[in-house]
Enzyme design. Structure first.
Site, PDB file in Angstrom:
ATOM      1  N   GLU A  57       5.752  -9.212  -1.283  1.00  0.00           N
ATOM      2  CA  GLU A  57       5.185  -9.459   0.046  1.00  0.00           C
ATOM      3  C   GLU A  57       3.740  -8.981   0.157  1.00  0.00           C
ATOM      4  O   GLU A  57       2.928  -9.564   0.874  1.00  0.00           O
ATOM      5  CB  GLU A  57       6.026  -8.804   1.138  1.00  0.00           C
ATOM      6  CG  GLU A  57       7.378  -9.462   1.367  1.00  0.00           C
ATOM      7  CD  GLU A  57       8.477  -8.942   0.449  1.00  0.00           C
ATOM      8  OE1 GLU A  57       8.167  -8.162  -0.486  1.00  0.00           O
ATOM      9  OE2 GLU A  57       9.651  -9.315   0.667  1.00  0.00           O
ATOM     10  N   PHE A 114      21.142  -3.173   9.424  1.00  0.00           N
ATOM     11  CA  PHE A 114      20.709  -3.462   8.051  1.00  0.00           C
ATOM     12  C   PHE A 114      19.307  -4.083   8.059  1.00  0.00           C
ATOM     13  O   PHE A 114      19.052  -5.036   8.785  1.00  0.00           O
ATOM     14  CB  PHE A 114      21.716  -4.418   7.396  1.00  0.00           C
ATOM     15  CG  PHE A 114      21.312  -4.815   5.997  1.00  0.00           C
ATOM     16  CD1 PHE A 114      21.232  -3.869   4.982  1.00  0.00           C
ATOM     17  CD2 PHE A 114      20.988  -6.132   5.705  1.00  0.00           C
ATOM     18  CE1 PHE A 114      20.845  -4.237   3.701  1.00  0.00           C
ATOM     19  CE2 PHE A 114      20.610  -6.509   4.432  1.00  0.00           C
ATOM     20  CZ  PHE A 114      20.533  -5.549   3.424  1.00  0.00           C
ATOM     21  N   GLN A 115      18.418  -3.527   7.283  1.00  0.00           N
ATOM     22  CA  GLN A 115      17.029  -3.981   7.153  1.00  0.00           C
ATOM     23  C   GLN A 115      16.276  -3.968   8.474  1.00  0.00           C
ATOM     24  O   GLN A 115      15.392  -4.789   8.716  1.00  0.00           O
ATOM     25  CB  GLN A 115      16.966  -5.357   6.483  1.00  0.00           C
ATOM     26  CG  GLN A 115      17.441  -5.276   5.036  1.00  0.00           C
ATOM     27  CD  GLN A 115      17.126  -6.500   4.212  1.00  0.00           C
ATOM     28  OE1 GLN A 115      17.060  -7.612   4.719  1.00  0.00           O
ATOM     29  NE2 GLN A 115      16.958  -6.286   2.909  1.00  0.00           N
ATOM     30  N   LYS A 151      15.854 -12.378  14.669  1.00  0.00           N
ATOM     31  CA  LYS A 151      16.487 -13.527  14.021  1.00  0.00           C
ATOM     32  C   LYS A 151      17.123 -14.498  15.015  1.00  0.00           C
ATOM     33  O   LYS A 151      16.994 -15.719  14.871  1.00  0.00           O
ATOM     34  CB  LYS A 151      17.545 -13.027  13.036  1.00  0.00           C
ATOM     35  CG  LYS A 151      18.223 -14.159  12.281  1.00  0.00           C
ATOM     36  CD  LYS A 151      19.136 -13.673  11.183  1.00  0.00           C
ATOM     37  CE  LYS A 151      19.728 -14.856  10.438  1.00  0.00           C
ATOM     38  NZ  LYS A 151      20.608 -14.426   9.347  1.00  0.00           N
ATOM     39  N   MET A 160     -12.696   4.691 -12.221  1.00  0.00           N
ATOM     40  CA  MET A 160     -13.479   5.270 -11.136  1.00  0.00           C
ATOM     41  C   MET A 160     -13.054   6.714 -10.857  1.00  0.00           C
ATOM     42  O   MET A 160     -13.897   7.571 -10.581  1.00  0.00           O
ATOM     43  CB  MET A 160     -13.334   4.415  -9.870  1.00  0.00           C
ATOM     44  CG  MET A 160     -14.237   4.847  -8.743  1.00  0.00           C
ATOM     45  SD  MET A 160     -15.980   4.831  -9.243  1.00  0.00           S
ATOM     46  CE  MET A 160     -16.509   3.262  -8.556  1.00  0.00           C
TER      47      MET A 160
HETATM   48  C1  LIG Z   1      -3.419   1.311  -4.236  1.00  0.00           C
HETATM   49  C2  LIG Z   1      -4.458   2.291  -4.675  1.00  0.00           C
HETATM   50  N1  LIG Z   1      -4.080   3.434  -5.294  1.00  0.00           N
HETATM   51  C3  LIG Z   1      -5.015   4.323  -5.692  1.00  0.00           C
HETATM   52  C4  LIG Z   1      -6.343   4.101  -5.483  1.00  0.00           C
HETATM   53  C5  LIG Z   1      -7.389   5.110  -5.918  1.00  0.00           C
HETATM   54  N2  LIG Z   1      -8.275   4.542  -6.928  1.00  0.00           N
HETATM   55  C6  LIG Z   1      -9.498   4.047  -6.653  1.00  0.00           C
HETATM   56  S1  LIG Z   1     -10.276   3.424  -7.969  1.00  0.00           S
HETATM   57  C7  LIG Z   1      -8.999   3.824  -8.991  1.00  0.00           C
HETATM   58  C8  LIG Z   1      -9.062   3.515 -10.465  1.00  0.00           C
HETATM   59  C9  LIG Z   1      -9.004   2.060 -10.741  1.00  0.00           C
HETATM   60  O1  LIG Z   1      -8.779   1.878 -12.117  1.00  0.00           O
HETATM   61  P1  LIG Z   1      -8.885   0.470 -12.798  1.00  0.00           P
HETATM   62  O2  LIG Z   1      -8.198  -0.553 -11.994  1.00  0.00           O
HETATM   63  O3  LIG Z   1      -8.486   0.600 -14.208  1.00  0.00           O
HETATM   64  O4  LIG Z   1     -10.434   0.139 -12.659  1.00  0.00           O
HETATM   65  P2  LIG Z   1     -11.726   0.861 -13.267  1.00  0.00           P
HETATM   66  O5  LIG Z   1     -12.172   1.885 -12.264  1.00  0.00           O
HETATM   67  O6  LIG Z   1     -11.340   1.470 -14.581  1.00  0.00           O
HETATM   68  O7  LIG Z   1     -12.709  -0.246 -13.393  1.00  0.00           O
HETATM   69  C10 LIG Z   1      -7.978   4.449  -8.271  1.00  0.00           C
HETATM   70  C11 LIG Z   1      -6.736   4.977  -8.872  1.00  0.00           C
HETATM   71  C12 LIG Z   1      -6.686   2.902  -4.808  1.00  0.00           C
HETATM   72  N3  LIG Z   1      -7.939   2.589  -4.519  1.00  0.00           N
HETATM   73  N4  LIG Z   1      -5.727   2.015  -4.447  1.00  0.00           N
END
Ligand SMILES: Cc1ncc(C[n+]2csc(CCOP(=O)(O)OP(=O)(O)O)c2C)c(N)n1
Length: 563
Positions: free
Chosen positions: A50, A112-113, A162, A474
Site C-alpha cells: 500500500e 477485525f482490521q 464497508k 548519507m
Molecule cells: C524510511 C526511512 N528510513 C530512514 C531514513 C534515514 N536515512 C536518510 S538517508 C539514509 C541512507 C540512505 O542510504 P541509501 O539508500 O543506500 O543511499 P545513499 O545515501 O547511500 O546514496 C537513511 C537511512 C529515511 N530517510 N527514510
C-alpha cells in the site's frame, strides 16, 4: 440517479477525469473492487504494497499535474499507506486516498482490521473525511478532489465504512462547488504587490528564492519572465530544481544544506529575498538567526499559514504564485534598470567561479556525480527523474541538467526512503512517452523492491540506477563528519545479487564496476524495454559537498573534506 456507494465512487472518479488509480484490495473494500472489475472508465494498477500504491499515485500526480488516486483497505492496508500520505502532505502533492473501514456499526468495537484511520491521517493530510451516511458520499467525493487540487495542494483522505459501499442512495454529482469554510485566496493583494515591486526596484542585492510552489502553481514561465526582466539572480530549493534551465546565467544553483557556494552566499548577503512558494525549511535556512539576515523579505504563497510561520515577511502576499508573478511583472515591466545590479551580479559570478560545484574524478572508481552527469547527457531535460533519499538524491539534485517542471520527482519534505521506485512507476503511467530514471541507493531500493512485480506485470519500464556504495551512505557521511567515523549500523556490505533479483522479478538487471560498463548497461536497459536495475559500484567513501552542518549558518559551508 440511484447508485450504491461503490458505484458512486467509480462514477465520481470518472467525472473527475481520473485515468489511473493505484491500489491494493482487502475485506473492507471488496464491494468497491467488485465495481472496479465491472467498470471500463479507468485503469487500476495493483501494487504489491500500500505504501507503494500511494507513492505511485504521488509520482503520477507530480508528473501529470493532476490529482493522484489510491485505494487501500482498512486496518493494516491503511497504516501501510500512511508513509505515502505523509510524504505527499509534506510536499503539498494533490492526492485522494480512499480507504475502506469496518462497517459503521462495528466502529469502536475493536473489530477485525479496525483502526482509527481518520485519527491517524488528520496530522498528515490537508483534510480528511469519515463517511457517515450514503447521502453525504457524493458531496464528500467532490469536495475531496476540490480540496486536494485547489489552493496549496495536498492529500485528502476519505474513510468509507464497508456497509456504505453497498448501500443505495441518490447520486447527483455536482459539476462545480464552493465551500463556505474553505476559500483559498487566488489573487494577491494589489497594494502589496505594488509595494513588493517598489522594494525590488530599490534593492541593490536582491535574490529570488524559488520553492516547490513554483512547480505546484505551474509558474515556471512567469518566474523565468520576471528573472529575465529584472536580471535578479535566482536560487532553487531541492523542490524547485528546473525553475531556470541548467546553465542559465541567472541561476546560482541549489540553496541550503547541500547548496552551491554562490547560492548560499547570495542569500546570506542579499538585501532583499523574494521567496516564491517556498516554506523556509530548516534544510534550506540553516541557522535561522543567520538566514538572509541583511534582507527584507517578500514572501508570496497561496497558503496564508505558511507566511510568517518561520521567517517574518516584510511584504506578505497571499495568492496563487502564477497570478502574483504576472501582476508583479506588470508592475515592473516599465523601466526596470537592470544595470543597477551589475556589481552584485559580478560578485556572485565570482563566488560561482571560486567554488564551483565539482568532484575529483581522477581514480578508477566510478564517481556517482559522473553517473548522474552521463544520464543527463544521454537523456537531457526531457526525461523524468525520480529519486530515493540519501546521498544519491543530493547528487542527482546537484548534477542533473534540469529544465522545466514536472520532471524532477523527489521526497523533499519527509525524505522517504522507498519513495523513488514506486513514484517512478506512477510517473511513467502519467508520461508514457518519457524515459523515467530513478536514482536510488542500495539501502533505499530494498524498501519497495517488491514493486518490480508491479512493473513486470503491467509492462511499466523505468530504470533504477542504484548508486551502490555498500552503505546507508548519507548516514555514514554524518557519522564520518560528526561522530568521529564511528560507522554504527550503516554498513550494507551484506546485500542481495541485484542482477539476479531483477531477473527473478522478470526485470532487466546489469552490473557496472567501470565507466564503460555503466554506459553499456544503461543503453542495454533502455533497449530491453523493461524495468531495470543497474547495480553501479561507486566510490564507497564519496561525500556530498558542499555541506552546511545542521544548525550552522549558510555561509559556513564545508567545501572540502579530508579525513
Ligand atoms: C524510511 C526511512 N528510513 C530512514 C531514513 C534515514 N536515512 C536518510 S538517508 C539514509 C541512507 C540512505 O542510504 P541509501 O539508500 O543506500 O543511499 P545513499 O545515501 O547511500 O546514496 C537513511 C537511512 C529515511 N530517510 N527514510
Amino acid at each position: 440517479m440511484e447508485l450504491n456507494g461503490s458505484q458512486m465512487i467509480v462514477e465520481a472518479l470518472r467525472a473527475e477525469g481520473v485515468k489511473t488509480v493505484f491500489g491494493y484490495p482487502g475485506g473492507a473494500v471488496l464491494n468497491l473492487y467488485d465495481e472496479l472489475y465491472k467498470q471500463k472508465y479507468f485503469e487500476h494498477i495493483l501494487t504489491r504494497h500500500e505504501q507503494a500504491a500511494v507513492h505511485a499515485a504521488d509520482g503520477y500526480a507530480r508528473a501529470s499535474g493532476k490529482v493522484g488516486v489510491a485505494i487501500v483497505t482498512s486496518g493494516p492496508g491503511f497504516t501501510n499507506a500512511v508513509t505515502g500520505i505523509a510524504t505527499a502532505h509534506t510536499d503539498s502533492i494533490p492526492l485522494v486516498i480512499i480507504s475502506g473501514q469496518v462497517a459503521a456499526a462495528l466502529i469502536g468495537t475493536d473489530a477485525f482490521q479496525e483502526i482509527d484511520a481518520v485519527g491517524i491521517s488528520r496530522p498528515c493530510t490537508k483534510h480528511n473525511f469519515l463517511v457517515k451516511s450514503i447521502s453525504e458520499l457524493p458531496l464528500i467525493l467532490k469536495e475531496a478532489f476540490y480540496i486536494a487540487r485547489s489552493g496549496r495542494p495536498g492529500p485528502v483522505h476519505i474513510d468509507i465504512p464497508k456497509d456504505i459501499t453497498a448501500e443505495i442512495g441518490q447520486f447527483n454529482y455536482p459539476s462545480e462547488i464552493t465551500m463556505k469554510t474553505y476559500k483559498p485566496t487566488i489573487k494577491g493583494n494589489p497594494r502589496q504587490i505594488q509595494k513588493a515591486a517598489q522594494a525590488i526596484r530599490e534593492s541593490s542585492q536582491p535574490v529570488f528564492y524559488a520553492g516547490g510552489g513554483v512547480m505546484l502553481s505551474n509558474a515556471v514561465k512567469e518566474t523565468r519572465s520576471l528573472v529575465e526582466l529584472t536580471g535578479v539572480p535566482l536560487v532553487e530549493t531541492l523542490m524547485a530544481r528546473g525553475t531556470l534551465a541548467a546553465g542559465d546565467p541567472n541561476l546560482l544553483g541549489m540553496v541550503g544544506m547541500h547548496g552551491s557556494y554562490a547560492a548560499n552566499m547570495a542569500v546570506s548577503e542579499a538585501d532583499l529575498l523574494i521567496a516564491l512558494g517556498a516554506r523556509f525549511d530548516d534544510r534550506v535556512t540553516g541557522r535561522l538567526g543567520e538566514f538572509a539576515k541583511h534582507a527584507k523579505i517578500i514572501h508570496i504563497d497561496v497558503d496564508p499559514s505558511s507566511i510568517g510561520k518561520i521567517v517574518e515577511a516584510d511584504y506578505p502576499i497571499v495568492g496563487d504564485l502564477k497570478i502574483a508573478l504576472g501582476d508583479l511583472y506588470a508592475q515592473l515591466s516599465e523601466k526596470f534598470d537592470k544595470n543597477r545590479l551589475s556589481d552584485w551580479r559580478s560578485r556572485l559570478s565570482n563566488y560561482a567561479a571560486i567554488y564551483p560545484l565539482g568532484y575529483d574524478d581522477e581514480g578508477d572508481a566510478i564517481k556517482p556525480q559522473w553517473v548522474v552527469e552521463e544520464v543527463g547527457k544521454a537523456l537531457g531535460s526531457k526525461a523524468v527523474i525520480t529519486t530515493d533519499v540519501g546521498q544519491h538524491q543530493m547528487w542527482a539534485a546537484q548534477y542533473y541538467p534540469f529544465d522545466g517542471a514536472n520532471r524532477w520527482i523527489t521526497s523533499g519534505g519527509l525524505g522517504t526512503m522507498g519513495y523513488g521506485f514506486p513514484a517512478a512507476l506512477g510517473a511513467k503511467k502519467a508520461r508514457p512517452e518519457a524515459t523515467v530514471v530513478n536514482f536510488t541507493g542500495d539501502g533505499s531500493i530494498l524498501m519497495n523492491i517488491q514493486e518490480l512485480t508491479t512493473a513486470s506485470a503491467n509492462n511499466i519500464a523505468v530504470i533504477n540506477v542504484v548508486l551502490n556504495n555498500n552503505y546507508l551512505g548519507m548516514v555514514r557521511q554524518w557519522q564520518t563528519f560528526f561522530y568521529d567515523n564511528r560507522i554504527s549500523h550503516t554498513d550494507l556490505s551484506a546485500q542481495p545479487d541485484f542482477v539476479k533479483l531483477a531477473e527473478a522479478f522478470g526485470a532487466f538487471g546489469a552490473r557496472a564496476a567501470k565507466k564503460e560498463e555503466f554506459l553499456e548497461a544503461f543503453n542495454a536497459a533502455i533497449a530491453s524495454g523493461k524495468t531495470a536495475i543497474l547495480d553501479v559500484a561507486i566510490d564507497r567513501d564519496e561525500n556530498v559537498l558542499p555541506m552546511v552542518p545542521t544548525g550552522g549558518a549558510l555561509y559556513n559551508m564545508i567545501l572540502d573534506y579530508k579525513e
